[in-house]
Scaffold this motif. Structure first.
Motif, mmCIF file in Angstrom:
data_model
loop_
_atom_site.group_PDB
_atom_site.id
_atom_site.type_symbol
_atom_site.label_atom_id
_atom_site.label_comp_id
_atom_site.label_asym_id
_atom_site.label_seq_id
_atom_site.Cartn_x
_atom_site.Cartn_y
_atom_site.Cartn_z
ATOM 1 N N ARG A 1 -7.553 -24.254 75.810
ATOM 2 C CA ARG A 1 -6.262 -23.860 75.236
ATOM 3 C C ARG A 1 -5.518 -22.899 76.161
ATOM 4 N NH1 ARG A 1 -4.451 -19.764 71.721
ATOM 5 N NH2 ARG A 1 -6.456 -18.713 71.849
ATOM 6 N N CYS A 2 -4.209 -23.101 76.258
ATOM 7 C CA CYS A 2 -3.352 -22.198 77.027
ATOM 8 C C CYS A 2 -3.202 -20.886 76.262
ATOM 9 C CB CYS A 2 -1.986 -22.838 77.246
ATOM 10 S SG CYS A 2 -0.835 -21.792 78.155
ATOM 11 N N GLY B 1 1.840 -25.437 74.015
ATOM 12 C CA GLY B 1 0.783 -26.380 74.381
ATOM 13 C C GLY B 1 1.215 -27.821 74.432
ATOM 14 N N GLY C 1 1.375 -29.044 79.980
ATOM 15 C CA GLY C 1 0.446 -28.264 80.785
ATOM 16 C C GLY C 1 1.097 -27.796 82.073
ATOM 17 N N TYR D 1 -5.765 -19.316 80.546
ATOM 18 C CA TYR D 1 -6.432 -20.405 79.822
ATOM 19 C C TYR D 1 -7.766 -19.959 79.254
ATOM 20 C CZ TYR D 1 -3.095 -23.650 81.776
ATOM 21 O OH TYR D 1 -1.928 -24.294 82.092
#
Length: 75
Positions: free
Chosen positions: A11-12, A45, A48, A69
């Motif tokens: 996940r960002c 999200g 990317g 991240y």
């Protein structure tokens, strides 16, 4: 014998980093020259970041790419 550890990007965490530093998406857009709509997509999200973009954003908010991240270890 060496054991290789591999990671994949999870996940960002850009929204978390912005909140911690007190920056808005608009301020980040101004600092980097990226369009606010693109910053919003990174934060949500839905898009990317490539390596160059992640490096630029990390420098703009004084963190590392690793900080942007969640990293997931795998075999």
């Amino acid at each position: 014998m060496f054991v290789t550890v591999k990671y994949r990007r999870g996940r960002c965490l850009l929204s978390d980093r912005l909140r911690e530093r007190g920056y808005t998406q608009t301020q980040l857009a101004d600092r980097t020259g990226y369009d606010k709509s693109i910053i919003s997509k990174y934060v949500n999200g839905t898009r990317g970041m490539n390596f160059d973009t992640a490096k630029t954003i990390a420098a703009a908010i004084n963190c590392t790419i690793d900080d942007l991240y969640e990293w997931i270890e795998y075999d």
